[in-house]
Design a protein around this motif. Structure first.
Motif, mmCIF file in Angstrom:
data_model
loop_
_atom_site.group_PDB
_atom_site.id
_atom_site.type_symbol
_atom_site.label_atom_id
_atom_site.label_comp_id
_atom_site.label_asym_id
_atom_site.label_seq_id
_atom_site.Cartn_x
_atom_site.Cartn_y
_atom_site.Cartn_z
ATOM 1 N N LEU A 182 0.841 -1.177 0.000
ATOM 2 C CA LEU A 182 0.000 0.000 0.000
ATOM 3 C C LEU A 182 0.883 1.236 0.000
ATOM 4 O O LEU A 182 1.702 1.414 0.882
ATOM 5 C CB LEU A 182 -0.852 -0.020 1.273
ATOM 6 C CG LEU A 182 -2.232 0.589 1.220
ATOM 7 C CD1 LEU A 182 -3.056 -0.039 0.102
ATOM 8 C CD2 LEU A 182 -2.930 0.406 2.548
ATOM 9 N N ARG A 184 1.996 4.668 0.905
ATOM 10 C CA ARG A 184 1.618 5.349 2.142
ATOM 11 C C ARG A 184 1.140 6.773 1.906
ATOM 12 O O ARG A 184 0.625 7.409 2.802
ATOM 13 C CB ARG A 184 2.808 5.390 3.093
ATOM 14 C CG ARG A 184 3.487 4.076 3.275
ATOM 15 C CD ARG A 184 3.116 3.468 4.607
ATOM 16 N NE ARG A 184 3.583 2.101 4.678
ATOM 17 C CZ ARG A 184 4.610 1.734 5.432
ATOM 18 N NH1 ARG A 184 5.242 2.605 6.126
ATOM 19 N NH2 ARG A 184 4.958 0.463 5.473
ATOM 20 N N SER A 186 -0.639 8.024 -1.193
ATOM 21 C CA SER A 186 -1.941 8.133 -1.823
ATOM 22 C C SER A 186 -2.851 6.955 -1.486
ATOM 23 O O SER A 186 -3.993 6.925 -1.899
ATOM 24 C CB SER A 186 -1.785 8.254 -3.336
ATOM 25 O OG SER A 186 -1.129 7.116 -3.823
ATOM 26 N N GLY A 187 -2.344 5.998 -0.709
ATOM 27 C CA GLY A 187 -3.172 4.886 -0.279
ATOM 28 C C GLY A 187 -3.530 3.905 -1.380
ATOM 29 O O GLY A 187 -4.485 3.146 -1.256
ATOM 30 N N ASP A 194 -4.019 -7.916 -6.191
ATOM 31 C CA ASP A 194 -5.278 -8.129 -5.483
ATOM 32 C C ASP A 194 -5.179 -9.094 -4.319
ATOM 33 O O ASP A 194 -6.143 -9.722 -3.924
ATOM 34 C CB ASP A 194 -6.370 -8.627 -6.456
ATOM 35 C CG ASP A 194 -6.923 -7.473 -7.276
ATOM 36 O OD1 ASP A 194 -6.837 -6.331 -6.782
ATOM 37 O OD2 ASP A 194 -7.419 -7.718 -8.389
ATOM 38 N N TRP A 196 -4.525 -9.290 -0.434
ATOM 39 C CA TRP A 196 -4.404 -8.350 0.701
ATOM 40 C C TRP A 196 -3.186 -8.646 1.551
ATOM 41 O O TRP A 196 -2.685 -7.781 2.255
ATOM 42 C CB TRP A 196 -5.671 -8.333 1.547
ATOM 43 C CG TRP A 196 -6.034 -9.631 2.209
ATOM 44 C CD1 TRP A 196 -6.864 -10.585 1.710
ATOM 45 C CD2 TRP A 196 -5.600 -10.104 3.483
ATOM 46 N NE1 TRP A 196 -6.959 -11.625 2.595
ATOM 47 C CE2 TRP A 196 -6.207 -11.368 3.694
ATOM 48 C CE3 TRP A 196 -4.755 -9.598 4.473
ATOM 49 C CZ2 TRP A 196 -5.987 -12.119 4.838
ATOM 50 C CZ3 TRP A 196 -4.544 -10.356 5.613
ATOM 51 C CH2 TRP A 196 -5.151 -11.595 5.791
ATOM 52 N N GLN A 197 -2.694 -9.879 1.496
ATOM 53 C CA GLN A 197 -1.501 -10.191 2.295
ATOM 54 C C GLN A 197 -0.300 -9.352 1.848
ATOM 55 O O GLN A 197 0.608 -9.093 2.616
ATOM 56 C CB GLN A 197 -1.139 -11.683 2.161
ATOM 57 C CG GLN A 197 -2.162 -12.619 2.741
ATOM 58 C CD GLN A 197 -2.000 -12.813 4.240
ATOM 59 O OE1 GLN A 197 -1.349 -12.038 4.912
ATOM 60 N NE2 GLN A 197 -2.621 -13.858 4.769
ATOM 61 N N MET A 199 -0.483 -6.268 0.875
ATOM 62 C CA MET A 199 -0.738 -4.841 1.102
ATOM 63 C C MET A 199 0.340 -4.190 1.969
ATOM 64 O O MET A 199 0.625 -3.008 1.840
ATOM 65 C CB MET A 199 -2.080 -4.663 1.794
ATOM 66 C CG MET A 199 -3.240 -4.959 0.893
ATOM 67 S SD MET A 199 -3.805 -3.478 0.111
ATOM 68 C CE MET A 199 -5.471 -3.904 -0.295
ATOM 69 N N ALA A 200 0.884 -4.956 2.908
ATOM 70 C CA ALA A 200 1.871 -4.382 3.827
ATOM 71 C C ALA A 200 3.286 -4.459 3.262
ATOM 72 O O ALA A 200 4.235 -4.086 3.938
ATOM 73 C CB ALA A 200 1.800 -5.104 5.158
ATOM 74 N N ARG A 408 2.456 -13.773 11.631
ATOM 75 C CA ARG A 408 1.866 -14.025 10.310
ATOM 76 C C ARG A 408 2.597 -15.145 9.616
ATOM 77 O O ARG A 408 3.802 -15.087 9.432
ATOM 78 C CB ARG A 408 1.994 -12.776 9.418
ATOM 79 C CG ARG A 408 0.964 -11.727 9.668
ATOM 80 C CD ARG A 408 1.261 -10.544 8.784
ATOM 81 N NE ARG A 408 0.737 -10.739 7.430
ATOM 82 C CZ ARG A 408 1.079 -9.978 6.404
ATOM 83 N NH1 ARG A 408 1.952 -9.010 6.553
ATOM 84 N NH2 ARG A 408 0.552 -10.190 5.218
ATOM 85 N N GLY B 91 0.789 -3.991 9.837
ATOM 86 C CA GLY B 91 1.091 -3.848 8.409
ATOM 87 C C GLY B 91 0.013 -3.054 7.702
ATOM 88 O O GLY B 91 -1.171 -3.162 8.040
ATOM 89 N N ALA B 92 0.436 -2.250 6.715
ATOM 90 C CA ALA B 92 -0.469 -1.448 5.894
ATOM 91 C C ALA B 92 -1.439 -0.646 6.756
ATOM 92 O O ALA B 92 -2.650 -0.677 6.551
ATOM 93 C CB ALA B 92 -1.216 -2.315 4.876
ATOM 94 N N VAL B 96 -3.805 -5.134 7.432
ATOM 95 C CA VAL B 96 -3.481 -6.554 7.355
ATOM 96 C C VAL B 96 -4.057 -7.342 8.538
ATOM 97 O O VAL B 96 -4.707 -8.375 8.357
ATOM 98 C CB VAL B 96 -1.948 -6.745 7.252
ATOM 99 C CG1 VAL B 96 -1.575 -8.190 7.435
ATOM 100 C CG2 VAL B 96 -1.465 -6.244 5.907
ATOM 101 N N ASN B 127 -9.800 0.452 -0.554
ATOM 102 C CA ASN B 127 -8.664 -0.446 -0.423
ATOM 103 C C ASN B 127 -9.042 -1.909 -0.243
ATOM 104 O O ASN B 127 -8.205 -2.790 -0.365
ATOM 105 C CB ASN B 127 -7.769 -0.016 0.740
ATOM 106 C CG ASN B 127 -6.747 1.002 0.282
ATOM 107 O OD1 ASN B 127 -6.295 0.947 -0.860
ATOM 108 N ND2 ASN B 127 -6.413 1.935 1.137
ATOM 109 N N GLN B 182 -4.572 9.707 3.519
ATOM 110 C CA GLN B 182 -5.808 9.134 3.002
ATOM 111 C C GLN B 182 -6.653 8.475 4.088
ATOM 112 O O GLN B 182 -7.685 7.910 3.832
ATOM 113 C CB GLN B 182 -5.545 8.101 1.891
ATOM 114 C CG GLN B 182 -4.640 8.599 0.803
ATOM 115 C CD GLN B 182 -5.219 9.801 0.102
ATOM 116 O OE1 GLN B 182 -6.351 9.779 -0.342
ATOM 117 N NE2 GLN B 182 -4.456 10.863 0.035
ATOM 118 N N ASN B 344 -6.587 14.518 -5.490
ATOM 119 C CA ASN B 344 -5.448 13.738 -5.977
ATOM 120 C C ASN B 344 -5.337 13.753 -7.496
ATOM 121 O O ASN B 344 -4.246 13.663 -8.039
ATOM 122 C CB ASN B 344 -5.565 12.286 -5.496
ATOM 123 C CG ASN B 344 -5.167 12.157 -4.055
ATOM 124 O OD1 ASN B 344 -4.350 12.925 -3.563
ATOM 125 N ND2 ASN B 344 -5.740 11.192 -3.368
#
Lengths: 502, 346
Positions: A182, A184, A186-187, A194, A196-197, A199-200, A408, B91-92, B96, B127, B182, B344
């Motif tokens: 992700l 940081r 503009s998100g 696709d 989600w794992q 994302m970090a 995790r 995370g994120a 997460v 998201n 955001q 944006n």
């Protein structure tokens, strides 16, 4: 000075605090010395226990675990070429060859002694000149931090000057890995497919353990039958050999200064500090060719720098209430849970806390030396088992450590994937250190560039208003161009020499 | 040889024990879990959950240890009658760990601590594909936290009017720090700026976390910043940071002299209520047991004091109200995010 007296009285009047200081350092060395169990993990595991302690007890415990952990990493780095904790990656470059050359005890003693020196130097900065020095942390806005990271990147690239193409490839690949996750600012999710794992992004520890522990185990296993199975360490000494230490003055000075400075500036960290100091030491040395072959200054550079960072990171913490890394952030949490507001007032309102941090950091370094060097036989025993026993145990500790740090399973898969990719890259002759530094710096460069741009209407011209940033950028340019000019100069000289001869 | 391998293995087992203890240190009744290991079998669709909880309940903290959510979770666990452990999965920006809770079995043995607005933000900002805040039932809210708009003392401003006046006279000169790009703070700040009529006159500088934002404010790299009161308390106490406005409906006890956004006539306020949420489909009676447990926690004096010490304000609101609030607030939030997206694109 009153602070110090107060700190000593707080730390030493309470037997439990003394126990936590010694026990914490011991726990830290154990965690630091076993690959997979990192210094950071040691701190994370103990945070919940500190909630029930007094602030000084809690801070003492976490600080001593960290000091022990960062230093303990050198043992595995020297004996089995696997950094026990990620901050000791650079220590493997000269530590392992030196041990292979039949001087493991000397290498260990040099590393531990330099850890002590780096720690002590930063402790003195912390104790005597923390408030003025902390202003440095405030001088660093986005552009200054951006330029510092760019300069560090230039150091990394010039490190690879022997094969610039492969070096750049590694750095770029590292920066590519850093862009997953992700965004940081503009998100927006990048390169997450696709899932989600993702994302970090990737966990630092998972990647580093994959690259430097498991991939290294893979490649050592291939050669298992070809060489002697076990390293014998004879003749333990409490102090490092004088002869070797003579050459180490430069790396110790550079490591102390750079390490403390990098610790004060938030978020740069040990790995970058060790690489910069190693590189600068090599550049200044009369014998650059000796580096990487088991040369004492190489070990000294890495180990002085990574331990000096610890004390540096505590400077903005106690003076401004600003954390420099995960561990100092945990210390701030430890203060807040007791209703203490970290910030400039802490010096006035709670001098016992400030004094306690100073004294426990200073003492943790000394205790670390006594325990690590005094019990070296035990640490060595841990890591010099027969490889066929040791490696499976280390694989287990890596899986356990990487899982526990963030609970995790995904991180464990990242580590396994990292190990396979890392092994292949190693076989292709790519160096993994520029890769991981590219990964660390890539994130910092992007972050600071974007906040910098946001503050200057999307224009790079804002950087010109930051003289410190300009200076760093000029150094970066110099670092990149100097070797080329130097080479050109050498060639023309060679040509003219030829002419003269003719 | 065998001895050293034994040492290594012992240490590894010790680690496993320690990590178990570290997680479980807040749990006051770990032994209760020993009796029954078949947690899944005990939950059935008809709501016969008489023996719940027969096992330890995992509370996912989607942030690192030592932060606000972690402190809340561990203090609540310590005051709980039910056996619970905190597990940090960061995370994120919290996504997460929350997602992991979302995908967990709805058997009451996994719950997550989260800020209500952030939980909505994950979905409304686009998201996540799933509608997390709608699908995950709220158990309750336990604490709240307010944002304050503050300045560095070097600017010399003491009121929000001073700041607005300066910004209008010098458009484009003032940098405004916001954390969690955001996220909700960003959204409320954007709303405030529009209400103050200076949305185009300041540069918004996004920071990853509160401490980075605080560093920038202390160093005067940003002249104004939106941060939680807890994050700035140290700087306010020393006089380096001057709070101009607190983003809340009522004046905050610790800062009786600082005006609120409501008084100033700003529409939105950035409260950050934190509470507990359960995976989608968790049975009603289990939610009730959990809610009752936390209601008792909210009356615990030690818990309350720990929260006040940390800079939070203890509250209690039942899950049904939280769910209703989220449904009601969604259009507003969606509107804010749409405007953000428009900004944006520019």
């Amino acid at each position: 000075m009153d602070l110090l007296t107060l700190g000593f009285s707080y730390v030493f009047s309470d037997p439990l605090t003394i126990f936590l200081l010694i026990g914490g350092t011991l726990f830290g060395i154990v965690f630091g010395s076993i690959p997979g169990l990192t210094a950071t993990l040691g701190v994370i595991l103990l945070i919940p226990f500190t909630y029930g302690m007094t602030p000084v007890q809690g801070l003492t415990l976490l600080i001593s675990v960290y000091v022990g952990g960062i230093s303990g990493g050198l043992i595995a780095a020297i004996l089995i070429n696997i950094p026990g904790t990620p901050s000791s990656i650079v220590t493997t470059w000269d530590g392992y060859p030196m041990a292979q050359n039949g001087k493991p005890a000397a290498a260990l003693a040099i590393g531990t002694f330099c850890s002590l020196l780096g720690g002590l130097f930063s402790a003195f900065v912390l104790i005597f000149i923390a408030p003025p020095v902390a202003r440095v942390a405030l001088l660093f806005g986005s552009w200054e931090s951006f330029a510092l990271a760019i300069m560090a990147l230039a150091v990394v690239v010039s490190m690879c000057s022997e094969d610039i193409l492969k070096g750049l490839l590694s750095v770029t690949f590292g920066m590519l890995l850093a862009s997953v996750g992700l965004d940081r600012v503009s998100g927006i999710a990048r390169l997450t497919f696709d899932n989600w794992q993702l994302m970090a992004g990737f966990s630092d520890t998972a990647l580093m353990m994959g690259f430097f522990a498991i991939a290294e185990i893979f490649s050592q296993v291939r050669a298992l039958n070809g060489r002697k199975e076990k390293l014998e360490v004879r003749k333990y000494t409490f102090f490092p050999p004088r002869q070797e230490m003579k050459d180490c003055l430069t790396p110790i000075t550079l490591g102390s200064l750079y390490g403390t400075f990098i610790g004060i500036v938030p978020a740069i960290g040990q790995n970058v500090a060790t690489a910069i100091v190693y590189n600068h030491t090599k550049a200044l040395s009369k014998f650059p060719e000796k580096f990487g072959t088991g040369y004492a200054p190489g070990i000294a550079a890495s180990e002085t720098a990574n331990n000096a960072v610890n004390g540096g990171a505590l400077v903005p913490l106690i003076t401004l209430g600003i954390p420099g890394d995960m561990v100092t952030a945990a210390l701030i949490g430890g203060l807040m849970i007791h209703g203490l507001q970290p910030g400039p007032r802490l010096y006035v309102d709670h001098p016992e806390i400030i004094g306690g941090v100073m004294v426990s950091y200073l003492m943790a370094n000394i205790v670390m030396y006594l325990l690590q060097q005094g019990l070296m036989r035990v640490w060595v025993k841990l890591l010099t088992a027969k490889m066929s026993y040791l490696f499976p145990a280390l694989l287990l500790s890596c899986v356990l450590g990487v899982y526990t740090i963030n609970n995790r399973m995904f991180d464990v898969w990242v580590m396994v994937a990292g190990a396979i990719v890392g092994f292949v890259l190693m076989k292709l002759g790519l160096d993994l250190v520029p890769l991981i530094l590219g990964y660390i710096l890539g994130r910092l460069i992007e972050k600071y560039m974007r906040t910098g741009l946001a503050a200057s209407h999307g224009s790079f011209m804002g950087i010109l208003k930051a003289p410190i940033a300009v200076a760093f950028l000029l150094i970066a340019v110099f670092l990149l161009v100097a070797p080329l000019i130097f080479r050109l100069f050498k060639q023309t000289k060679a040509v003219s020499d030829e002419k003269d001869a003719a | 040889m065998k001895k050293s391998i034994a040492i290594v293995l012992t240490l590894i087992m010790a680690l496993a024990t320690i990590s178990g203890c570290a997680g479980g240190s807040g749990s006051n009744s770990g032994a209760e879990s020993a009796g029954n290991s078949s947690a899944d079998g005990s939950v059935s669709a008809d709501g016969a959950n008489a023996d719940y909880p027969a096992n330890v309940i995992q509370v996912i903290v989607p942030y690192s240890p030592g932060g606000g959510s972690d402190t809340l979770a561990r203090a609540a666990i310590a005051a709980s009658d039910l056996p619970m452990v905190a597990i940090n999965i960061e995370g994120a920006s919290g996504l997460v760990g929350t997602m992991q809770a979302y995908e967990s079995k709805p058997d009451g043995y996994t719950i997550v601590v989260q800020t209500t607005h952030d939980l909505m933000g994950f979905t409304v900002s686009g998201n996540t594909d799933v509608r997390m805040f709608e699908d995950m039932p709220a158990i309750c809210e336990l604490v709240t936290d307010y944002n304050a708009i503050s300045t560095n003392k070097k600017t010399g401003w003491t009121t929000i009017e001073d700041m607005v006046e300066y910004v209008k006279a010098h458009p484009g000169e003032v940098n405004w720090g916001v954390t969690g790009a955001q996220g909700m703070d960003f959204a409320t700040t954007t709303m405030h700026l529009q209400d103050l009529g200076i949305a185009d006159a300041v540069n918004i500088v996004p920071y990853e976390g509160g401490s980075e934002g605080m560093t920038a404010l202390l160093g005067n790299h940003v002249q104004v910043s939106t941060l939680t009161i807890g994050e700035q308390a140290g700087g306010i106490a020393s006089g380096d940071i001057v709070p101009l406005l607190i983003s809340s409906p009522d004046r905050v006890e610790a800062y009786p002299d600082v005006p609120t956004t409501k008084e100033t006539g700003l529409r939105w306020y950035g409260k950050a209520n934190r509470g507990f949420f359960a995976p989608p489909g968790t049975p009603e009676d289990i939610l009730k047991i959990l809610q009752d447990n936390f209601e008792k926690v909210s009356r615990d004096e030690t818990f309350k004091q720990a929260m006040i010490d940390y800079g939070f304000t203890p509250i209690f609101d039942i899950g049904a109200n939280v769910d209703a609030y989220m449904t009601e607030a969604e259009p507003m939030l969606a509107d804010v995010y749409e405007r953000l997206a428009a900004i944006n694109r520019e």
